[in-house]
Design a protein around this motif. Sequence first.
Motif, PDB file in Angstrom:
ATOM      1  N   SER A 128       0.829  -1.217   0.000  1.00 23.64           N
ATOM      2  CA  SER A 128       0.000   0.000   0.000  1.00 23.64           C
ATOM      3  C   SER A 128       0.860   1.262   0.000  1.00 23.64           C
ATOM      4  O   SER A 128       0.664   2.182   0.800  1.00 23.64           O
ATOM      5  CB  SER A 128      -0.973   0.014   1.184  1.00 23.64           C
ATOM      6  N   ARG A 129       1.815   1.285  -0.927  1.00 24.08           N
ATOM      7  CA  ARG A 129       2.752   2.413  -1.024  1.00 24.08           C
ATOM      8  C   ARG A 129       2.811   2.919  -2.461  1.00 24.08           C
ATOM      9  O   ARG A 129       2.802   2.137  -3.400  1.00 24.08           O
ATOM     10  CB  ARG A 129       4.137   1.997  -0.580  1.00 24.08           C
ATOM     11  N   VAL A 130       2.897   4.240  -2.588  1.00 19.41           N
ATOM     12  CA  VAL A 130       3.088   4.874  -3.888  1.00 19.41           C
ATOM     13  C   VAL A 130       4.289   5.795  -3.777  1.00 19.41           C
ATOM     14  O   VAL A 130       4.403   6.576  -2.835  1.00 19.41           O
ATOM     15  CB  VAL A 130       1.841   5.688  -4.315  1.00 19.41           C
ATOM     16  N   SER A 131       5.189   5.687  -4.744  1.00 18.69           N
ATOM     17  CA  SER A 131       6.326   6.600  -4.839  1.00 18.69           C
ATOM     18  C   SER A 131       6.189   7.367  -6.148  1.00 18.69           C
ATOM     19  O   SER A 131       5.705   6.820  -7.140  1.00 18.69           O
ATOM     20  CB  SER A 131       7.649   5.831  -4.825  1.00 18.69           C
ATOM     21  N   VAL A 132       6.606   8.622  -6.115  1.00 16.44           N
ATOM     22  CA  VAL A 132       6.458   9.462  -7.301  1.00 16.44           C
ATOM     23  C   VAL A 132       7.549  10.524  -7.311  1.00 16.44           C
ATOM     24  O   VAL A 132       8.007  10.976  -6.265  1.00 16.44           O
ATOM     25  CB  VAL A 132       5.049  10.114  -7.349  1.00 16.44           C
ATOM     26  N   PHE A 142      12.259  16.168  -6.696  1.00 10.78           N
ATOM     27  CA  PHE A 142      12.075  15.578  -5.375  1.00 10.78           C
ATOM     28  C   PHE A 142      11.248  14.304  -5.519  1.00 10.78           C
ATOM     29  O   PHE A 142      10.690  14.037  -6.583  1.00 10.78           O
ATOM     30  CB  PHE A 142      11.390  16.573  -4.424  1.00 10.78           C
ATOM     31  N   THR A 143      11.204  13.523  -4.465  1.00 13.78           N
ATOM     32  CA  THR A 143      10.365  12.320  -4.480  1.00 13.78           C
ATOM     33  C   THR A 143       9.500  12.263  -3.230  1.00 13.78           C
ATOM     34  O   THR A 143       9.890  12.750  -2.166  1.00 13.78           O
ATOM     35  CB  THR A 143      11.191  11.017  -4.567  1.00 13.78           C
ATOM     36  N   TYR A 144       8.332  11.685  -3.422  1.00 15.56           N
ATOM     37  CA  TYR A 144       7.417  11.371  -2.317  1.00 15.56           C
ATOM     38  C   TYR A 144       7.317   9.856  -2.221  1.00 15.56           C
ATOM     39  O   TYR A 144       7.292   9.165  -3.242  1.00 15.56           O
ATOM     40  CB  TYR A 144       5.994  11.864  -2.595  1.00 15.56           C
ATOM     41  N   SER A 145       7.230   9.363  -1.014  1.00 12.91           N
ATOM     42  CA  SER A 145       6.848   7.988  -0.752  1.00 12.91           C
ATOM     43  C   SER A 145       5.654   8.067   0.188  1.00 12.91           C
ATOM     44  O   SER A 145       5.750   8.647   1.275  1.00 12.91           O
ATOM     45  CB  SER A 145       7.997   7.217  -0.106  1.00 12.91           C
ATOM     46  N   LEU A 146       4.530   7.528  -0.256  1.00 15.22           N
ATOM     47  CA  LEU A 146       3.268   7.646   0.477  1.00 15.22           C
ATOM     48  C   LEU A 146       2.761   6.257   0.845  1.00 15.22           C
ATOM     49  O   LEU A 146       2.574   5.413  -0.035  1.00 15.22           O
ATOM     50  CB  LEU A 146       2.221   8.361  -0.386  1.00 15.22           C
ATOM     51  N   ASP A 147       2.531   6.030   2.132  1.00 18.90           N
ATOM     52  CA  ASP A 147       1.929   4.789   2.600  1.00 18.90           C
ATOM     53  C   ASP A 147       0.472   5.062   2.923  1.00 18.90           C
ATOM     54  O   ASP A 147       0.127   6.146   3.430  1.00 18.90           O
ATOM     55  CB  ASP A 147       2.632   4.279   3.849  1.00 18.90           C
ATOM     56  N   PHE A 148      -0.376   4.064   2.670  1.00 20.60           N
ATOM     57  CA  PHE A 148      -1.819   4.237   2.803  1.00 20.60           C
ATOM     58  C   PHE A 148      -2.437   3.205   3.740  1.00 20.60           C
ATOM     59  O   PHE A 148      -1.941   2.084   3.856  1.00 20.60           O
ATOM     60  CB  PHE A 148      -2.488   4.127   1.423  1.00 20.60           C
ATOM     61  N   ASP A 149      -3.559   3.602   4.361  1.00 16.47           N
ATOM     62  CA  ASP A 149      -4.338   2.673   5.171  1.00 16.47           C
ATOM     63  C   ASP A 149      -5.337   1.925   4.276  1.00 16.47           C
ATOM     64  O   ASP A 149      -5.319   2.075   3.049  1.00 16.47           O
ATOM     65  CB  ASP A 149      -5.028   3.396   6.332  1.00 16.47           C
TER      66      ASP A 149
END
Length: 147
Positions: free
Chosen positions: A89-93, A112-119
């Motif tokens: 449940s992770r998205v990197s961009v 830059f980069t984002y790493s987003l974890d989701f519920d």
Amino acid sequence: MPARSQLLHAAQALCDDFSAKKDVDTLVAHFSKTHQCTAIEYGEQCLAPFIGRPFVGLDAIRFYFEQLAGFLTYENMRFSEWIVDSETSRVSVKGRAKFTWIETGQTWDETFTYSLDFDDESRITDYQVWADSGAAYLARINKLDDK
């Protein structure tokens, strides 16, 4: 567990709102209300007030976005190269924008980069940023253009 398409849509919604300079309440609404959330922009704490320390909980994340808005402005923000891992449940961009340190007016182009974890409801639990903290620091002290 959210499907790949749900994760991608949730990540794109946050990035779209951020690039459109939506208000802090709109940004915080993307975060989980059922899990403890964390936001962190990696780097040394001495470089800028919002770098190098975790902001834990929705109130702290609100404060993080308020600090960003107080110190930085940006234009032409765009995102590409989405990587969605539905198993974790992770998205990197990857993102790009032209940033300006408001107080000094110094600007720089940044990737830059984002790493987003989701519920389970496709809400963000962990927001991680890797950016050019050195450029932010030099702009903050008005030395970005020094040779």
